[in-house]
Design a protein around this motif. Structure first.
Motif, short mmCIF file in Angstrom:
data_model
loop_
_atom_site.label_atom_id
_atom_site.label_comp_id
_atom_site.label_asym_id
_atom_site.label_seq_id
_atom_site.Cartn_x
_atom_site.Cartn_y
_atom_site.Cartn_z
N GLN A 96 78.38 -9.48 127.03
CA GLN A 96 79.02 -8.15 126.63
C GLN A 96 80.38 -8.23 126.36
O GLN A 96 80.88 -7.37 125.45
CB GLN A 96 78.36 -7.35 127.64
CG GLN A 96 78.67 -5.70 127.16
CD GLN A 96 78.00 -5.47 126.10
OE1 GLN A 96 76.60 -5.90 126.02
NE2 GLN A 96 78.62 -4.45 125.09
N GLN A 97 81.17 -8.80 127.08
CA GLN A 97 82.59 -8.89 127.05
C GLN A 97 82.97 -9.69 125.88
O GLN A 97 83.72 -9.13 124.96
CB GLN A 97 83.37 -9.56 128.24
CG GLN A 97 83.18 -8.44 129.57
CD GLN A 97 83.56 -9.42 130.85
OE1 GLN A 97 83.68 -10.71 130.89
NE2 GLN A 97 84.16 -8.70 131.66
N HIS A 98 82.13 -10.60 125.58
CA HIS A 98 82.43 -11.33 124.18
C HIS A 98 82.11 -10.43 123.07
O HIS A 98 82.93 -10.52 122.00
CB HIS A 98 81.79 -12.79 124.16
CG HIS A 98 82.17 -13.69 123.22
ND1 HIS A 98 83.21 -14.20 123.08
CD2 HIS A 98 81.38 -13.92 121.93
CE1 HIS A 98 83.07 -14.93 121.79
NE2 HIS A 98 81.96 -14.69 121.21
N VAL A 99 80.99 -9.87 123.20
CA VAL A 99 80.57 -9.02 121.97
C VAL A 99 81.75 -7.86 121.89
O VAL A 99 82.06 -7.66 120.66
CB VAL A 99 79.35 -8.39 122.36
CG1 VAL A 99 78.97 -7.34 121.06
CG2 VAL A 99 78.35 -9.65 121.88
N GLU A 100 82.10 -7.26 122.94
CA GLU A 100 82.92 -6.34 122.96
C GLU A 100 84.54 -6.75 122.27
O GLU A 100 85.05 -6.10 121.52
CB GLU A 100 83.14 -5.67 124.25
CG GLU A 100 82.23 -5.03 124.79
CD GLU A 100 82.51 -4.49 126.42
OE1 GLU A 100 83.17 -4.92 127.03
OE2 GLU A 100 81.08 -3.78 126.86
N ALA A 101 84.89 -7.69 122.55
CA ALA A 101 86.07 -8.35 121.97
C ALA A 101 85.96 -8.74 120.54
O ALA A 101 86.86 -8.33 119.76
CB ALA A 101 86.47 -9.77 122.75
N PRO A 107 91.15 -7.18 117.75
CA PRO A 107 90.75 -8.40 118.53
C PRO A 107 92.40 -9.17 118.52
O PRO A 107 92.77 -9.41 117.36
CB PRO A 107 89.78 -8.92 117.99
CG PRO A 107 89.50 -8.57 116.56
CD PRO A 107 90.05 -7.22 116.48
N PRO A 108 92.40 -9.79 119.64
CA PRO A 108 93.79 -10.34 119.61
C PRO A 108 93.80 -11.57 118.34
O PRO A 108 94.91 -11.66 118.02
CB PRO A 108 93.87 -11.20 120.89
CG PRO A 108 92.70 -10.22 121.84
CD PRO A 108 92.08 -9.80 120.89
#
Length: 119
Positions: A96-101, A107-108
């Motif tokens: 989930q964190q990866h998808v949110e990023a 995104p950075p």
């Protein structure tokens, strides 16, 4: 009495068709398949433990027949549903964190790409 079930043989059965591939490295597909298989087993164990705890609280004793035939009432079902959702959320949090990023407006990595493209 009927023939015993050969669980080892049954576990080796394969689904028809080609196995889906999600990652370039097939080892990752196998790893995730194993992890999610284990997560499903833990989830089933958690429900069985909940059954045992509820039966002990209600009856004070346990019989395998009672465990096998237990059907949760609405309240127990809702509690189990919430517990399962929380459990799955914890397991999936990294994804989930990866998808949110990736979905973030800024995104950075995109900052770096934009800076490089302007130079």
């Amino acid at each position: 009495m009927s023939d015993p079930i050969d669980w080892v043989s049954l576990s080796g059965r394969r689904a028809k068709g080609k196995r889906p591939e999600y990652f370039e490295d097939p080892a990752l597909d196998r790893l995730y398949s194993t992890v999610f298989g284990l997560a499903a087993e833990v989830s089933a164990l958690r429900e069985r433990q909940d059954t045992i705890e509820r039966l002990l609280e209600t009856n004070g004793v346990l019989r395998r027949e009672d465990i096998e035939s237990y059907e949760p009432d609405r309240e127990a079902g809702e509690e189990r549903g919430l517990a399962t959702r929380a459990y799955v959320s914890r397991i999936m949090r990294g994804f989930q964190q990866h998808v949110e990023a990736m979905e973030a407006d800024d995104p950075p990595i995109m900052d770096v790409v934009e800076r490089l493209s302007r130079e």
